[in-house]
Design a protein around this motif. Structure first.
Motif, PDB file in Angstrom:
ATOM      1  N   THR A  30     -23.215  10.323 -11.636  1.00 57.63           N
ATOM      2  CA  THR A  30     -22.791  11.339 -10.679  1.00 57.63           C
ATOM      3  C   THR A  30     -23.320  10.935  -9.316  1.00 57.63           C
ATOM      4  O   THR A  30     -24.135  10.021  -9.192  1.00 57.63           O
ATOM      5  CB  THR A  30     -23.324  12.734 -11.063  1.00 57.63           C
ATOM      6  OG1 THR A  30     -24.755  12.661 -11.239  1.00 57.63           O
ATOM      7  CG2 THR A  30     -22.688  13.246 -12.350  1.00 57.63           C
ATOM      8  N   LYS A  56     -18.315  25.412  -5.542  1.00 59.36           N
ATOM      9  CA  LYS A  56     -18.447  24.322  -6.512  1.00 59.36           C
ATOM     10  C   LYS A  56     -19.416  23.260  -6.016  1.00 59.36           C
ATOM     11  O   LYS A  56     -20.267  22.784  -6.773  1.00 59.36           O
ATOM     12  CB  LYS A  56     -17.073  23.706  -6.787  1.00 59.36           C
ATOM     13  CG  LYS A  56     -17.110  22.554  -7.792  1.00 59.36           C
ATOM     14  CD  LYS A  56     -15.720  22.119  -8.216  1.00 59.36           C
ATOM     15  CE  LYS A  56     -14.963  21.446  -7.081  1.00 59.36           C
ATOM     16  NZ  LYS A  56     -13.669  20.872  -7.536  1.00 59.36           N
ATOM     17  N   LYS A  96     -26.016  22.038 -12.086  1.00 60.14           N
ATOM     18  CA  LYS A  96     -25.810  21.232 -13.289  1.00 60.14           C
ATOM     19  C   LYS A  96     -26.730  20.020 -13.314  1.00 60.14           C
ATOM     20  O   LYS A  96     -27.227  19.630 -14.377  1.00 60.14           O
ATOM     21  CB  LYS A  96     -24.354  20.775 -13.372  1.00 60.14           C
ATOM     22  CG  LYS A  96     -23.348  21.887 -13.622  1.00 60.14           C
ATOM     23  CD  LYS A  96     -21.935  21.330 -13.614  1.00 60.14           C
ATOM     24  CE  LYS A  96     -20.906  22.448 -13.769  1.00 60.14           C
ATOM     25  NZ  LYS A  96     -19.521  21.913 -13.685  1.00 60.14           N
ATOM     26  N   SER A 114     -29.991  20.981 -14.785  1.00 59.27           N
ATOM     27  CA  SER A 114     -29.898  21.780 -16.021  1.00 59.27           C
ATOM     28  C   SER A 114     -30.172  23.265 -15.791  1.00 59.27           C
ATOM     29  O   SER A 114     -30.772  23.943 -16.640  1.00 59.27           O
ATOM     30  CB  SER A 114     -30.854  21.221 -17.093  1.00 59.27           C
ATOM     31  OG  SER A 114     -30.560  19.875 -17.368  1.00 59.27           O
ATOM     32  N   ASP A 124     -19.826  14.545  -6.433  1.00 60.71           N
ATOM     33  CA  ASP A 124     -19.945  15.785  -7.206  1.00 60.71           C
ATOM     34  C   ASP A 124     -20.368  16.995  -6.390  1.00 60.71           C
ATOM     35  O   ASP A 124     -19.964  18.112  -6.696  1.00 60.71           O
ATOM     36  CB  ASP A 124     -20.942  15.561  -8.352  1.00 60.71           C
ATOM     37  CG  ASP A 124     -20.432  14.529  -9.339  1.00 60.71           C
ATOM     38  OD1 ASP A 124     -19.740  14.906 -10.281  1.00 60.71           O
ATOM     39  OD2 ASP A 124     -20.718  13.328  -9.143  1.00 60.71           O
ATOM     40  N   GLU A 180     -22.569  25.512  -7.832  1.00 68.45           N
ATOM     41  CA  GLU A 180     -22.413  25.233  -9.257  1.00 68.45           C
ATOM     42  C   GLU A 180     -22.840  23.820  -9.640  1.00 68.45           C
ATOM     43  O   GLU A 180     -23.642  23.623 -10.568  1.00 68.45           O
ATOM     44  CB  GLU A 180     -20.955  25.459  -9.666  1.00 68.45           C
ATOM     45  CG  GLU A 180     -20.487  26.897  -9.512  1.00 68.45           C
ATOM     46  CD  GLU A 180     -18.997  27.049  -9.790  1.00 68.45           C
ATOM     47  OE1 GLU A 180     -18.440  26.198 -10.509  1.00 68.45           O
ATOM     48  OE2 GLU A 180     -18.396  28.012  -9.281  1.00 68.45           O
ATOM     49  N   ASN A 181     -22.295  22.820  -8.970  1.00 64.29           N
ATOM     50  CA  ASN A 181     -22.563  21.441  -9.398  1.00 64.29           C
ATOM     51  C   ASN A 181     -24.004  20.985  -9.160  1.00 64.29           C
ATOM     52  O   ASN A 181     -24.558  20.263  -9.998  1.00 64.29           O
ATOM     53  CB  ASN A 181     -21.565  20.497  -8.750  1.00 64.29           C
ATOM     54  CG  ASN A 181     -20.172  20.617  -9.366  1.00 64.29           C
ATOM     55  OD1 ASN A 181     -19.970  21.380 -10.301  1.00 64.29           O
ATOM     56  ND2 ASN A 181     -19.218  19.880  -8.835  1.00 64.29           N
ATOM     57  N   GLN A 230     -27.479  25.269 -14.877  1.00 67.40           N
ATOM     58  CA  GLN A 230     -26.137  25.842 -14.806  1.00 67.40           C
ATOM     59  C   GLN A 230     -25.975  27.091 -15.652  1.00 67.40           C
ATOM     60  O   GLN A 230     -25.005  27.827 -15.496  1.00 67.40           O
ATOM     61  CB  GLN A 230     -25.094  24.799 -15.216  1.00 67.40           C
ATOM     62  CG  GLN A 230     -25.115  24.404 -16.689  1.00 67.40           C
ATOM     63  CD  GLN A 230     -26.039  23.235 -16.961  1.00 67.40           C
ATOM     64  OE1 GLN A 230     -26.972  22.972 -16.199  1.00 67.40           O
ATOM     65  NE2 GLN A 230     -25.786  22.509 -18.048  1.00 67.40           N
ATOM     66  N   HIS A 231     -26.945  27.361 -16.529  1.00 72.08           N
ATOM     67  CA  HIS A 231     -26.866  28.556 -17.365  1.00 72.08           C
ATOM     68  C   HIS A 231     -27.426  29.794 -16.662  1.00 72.08           C
ATOM     69  O   HIS A 231     -27.273  30.914 -17.169  1.00 72.08           O
ATOM     70  CB  HIS A 231     -27.651  28.338 -18.665  1.00 72.08           C
ATOM     71  CG  HIS A 231     -29.115  28.099 -18.447  1.00 72.08           C
ATOM     72  ND1 HIS A 231     -29.592  26.939 -17.858  1.00 72.08           N
ATOM     73  CD2 HIS A 231     -30.201  28.866 -18.710  1.00 72.08           C
ATOM     74  CE1 HIS A 231     -30.906  27.005 -17.784  1.00 72.08           C
ATOM     75  NE2 HIS A 231     -31.305  28.157 -18.284  1.00 72.08           N
TER      76      HIS A 231
END
Length: 461
Positions: free
Chosen positions: A270, A371, A379, A382, A317, A375-376, A384-385
């Protein structure tokens, strides 16, 4: 300040808040909604005006509500170089810019975060300093491979390495043998290797130019080929070890096709880029002004346009600040010596407005803003939850802002420890009015801008 619905905004001490707006950005679309916030989480997304009994209502009127930004590339420099920046000032700047989560880089602090002792030293200085939530990258340097498993077990899932001189002696460059040793350890622990990807040829040597103020001379000293060669080497090692690799602050658009091909072939790679590469161009950078110096360098307008295409194509990304501050004297602004000045751009507080302004100029919208800046980045580390989206169960991290309002970036309203910036007196669109961290209003742009709570951030370990 009065809310757009009229009447003063209350600072609620209750843990059950209903936050309403005619514009809430959810999964890339704006809609009228009421968010129910309880115990630091988003409990539900209700229709606008649906406020259950027991909830204190906070009406944002027409202001846009979206998830708080996640910035996974911030140099905070504490402990050891706190005169450059520190957790208190950096996280205040983040909150004022609508950022609710930052991830601290492992270098420029002393000690650098490359083993458990240094990690514990960093954790020891956080008390009553965090205005937003803060996570941590570890570091990969020659000789520290035996320390990596313990750091992974402690909760660090991303590790930064330099393929070139980092600028500080405490964090030496990693050669191919060092990366080859570290990557299987990281892969076994499910961790990602972040890399400053510039790789000079072995026979290169830096010649001092006759004109130390020339930006073009500085630009030519760090060509696109350095990034291309570094990324090609990383792809090879990533495939060898099946280790996730992330290229930080991609500057050269010449590498986009290489990264795209690797992604298509299944390489776990990424990459990110930064506001300065997306909003500044070499043609317009004045000679001798080290506020614009960073490594890798800001390239020309055609390169910038291609970086935007890389984002739209999904090859790049996301966007992060690479906030890399220093004391003003290290910028050598009076001597105009770009060769010796510290390389780094202070922009942590300004990213939302800078990128939103550029998005509108390019006909892009709020969906990609969320995004690429919420969001990205979550990610990568870790999160993103729980971070980067408005959805039930996620942390109630929110930014309330006016996309139509204009502002001029001014040192008097900047919370970074040191005010010099490449963006001084630049007029941008988008004004943050409030920032909420886990259901608590922490920043409100009123009464000359102020913070409404004591520091409420936590360390994300």
């Amino acid at each position: 300040m009065a809310g757009q619905s009229g009447g003063p905004i209350k600072r609620h001490s209750k843990t059950m808040i209903a936050l309403s707006s005619k514009q809430v950005l959810i999964d890339g679309r704006t809609q009228a909604a009421t968010l129910l916030l309880e115990q630091g989480r988003i409990q539900a997304v209700n229709p606008w005006g649906d406020v259950p009994a027991g909830y204190a209502h906070h009406d944002c009127g027409e202001w846009l509500v979206m998830a708080g930004l996640v910035d996974s590339h911030v140099h905070i420099n504490e402990p050891g170089r706190t005169d450059w920046e520190g957790f208190n000032t950096a996280t205040q700047a983040a909150a004022a810019g609508g950022i609710t989560t930052v991830i601290d880089m492992p270098l420029n602090c002393i000690p650098v975060t490359t083993d458990m002792d240094s990690l514990q030293a960093k954790m020891a200085c956080l008390a009553d300093q965090l205005w937003v939530d803060v996570g941590f990258h570890g570091g990969v340097i020659p000789g520290n491979a035996p320390h990596l498993p313990a750091m992974i077990d402690a909760g660090i899932n991303s590790f930064k390495a330099f393929m070139i001189d980092s600028g500080v002696a405490e964090f030496p460059a990693s050669d191919m043998a060092t990366l080859d040793e570290a990557m299987p350890i990281l892969a076994a622990g499910g961790a990602t290797l972040l890399v400053h990807a510039e790789l000079p040829p072995s026979n290169s040597h830096s010649e001092t130019p006759a004109d130390l103020a020339s930006y073009q001379a500085f630009l030519q000293s760090r060509p696109d080929a350095w990034e291309l060669d570094a990324i090609a080497a990383l792809i090879e090692l990533s495939n060898k070890h099946r280790c996730a690799v992330h290229v930080v602050h991609l500057s050269s658009a010449a590498a986009i096709d290489l990264i795209a091909a690797a992604k298509a072939a299944g390489t776990p790679i990424t990459c990110e880029t930064c506001p300065h590469y997306l909003t500044l161009a070499a043609e317009h950078i004045p000679d001798g002004d080290a506020r614009f110096k960073c490594c890798p360098p800001i390239r020309n307008q055609a390169n910038q346009d291609r970086l935007w295409q890389g984002l739209e194509q999904g090859v790049i990304d996301f966007i992060v600040s690479d906030h890399s501050p220093c004391t003003p004297n290290l910028k050598l602004l009076e001597s105009h010596n770009l060769w010796e000045a510290w390389g780094g751009i202070s922009s942590l507080q300004f990213g939302l407005s800078l990128i939103w302004t550029a998005l509108q100029q390019r006909g892009l919208g709020l969906d990609v803003l969320a995004k690429w800046m919420c969001e990205n980045p979550a990610k990568l580390v870790s999160l993103q939850h729980r971070k980067g989206r408005i959805a039930p169960g996620f942390d109630a991290d929110l930014v309330v802002w006016d996309p139509q309002a204009q502002q001029t970036i001014d040192a008097n309203n900047t919370y970074h420890k040191h005010k010099p910036s490449a963006y001084e007196q630049v007029t941008v669109q988008g004004q943050v009015h409030q920032t909420w961290l886990r259901g608590q209003l922490i920043y409100q742009a009123s009464d000359n801008q102020h913070f409404t709570q004591q520091p409420k951030g936590v360390a994300l370990l």
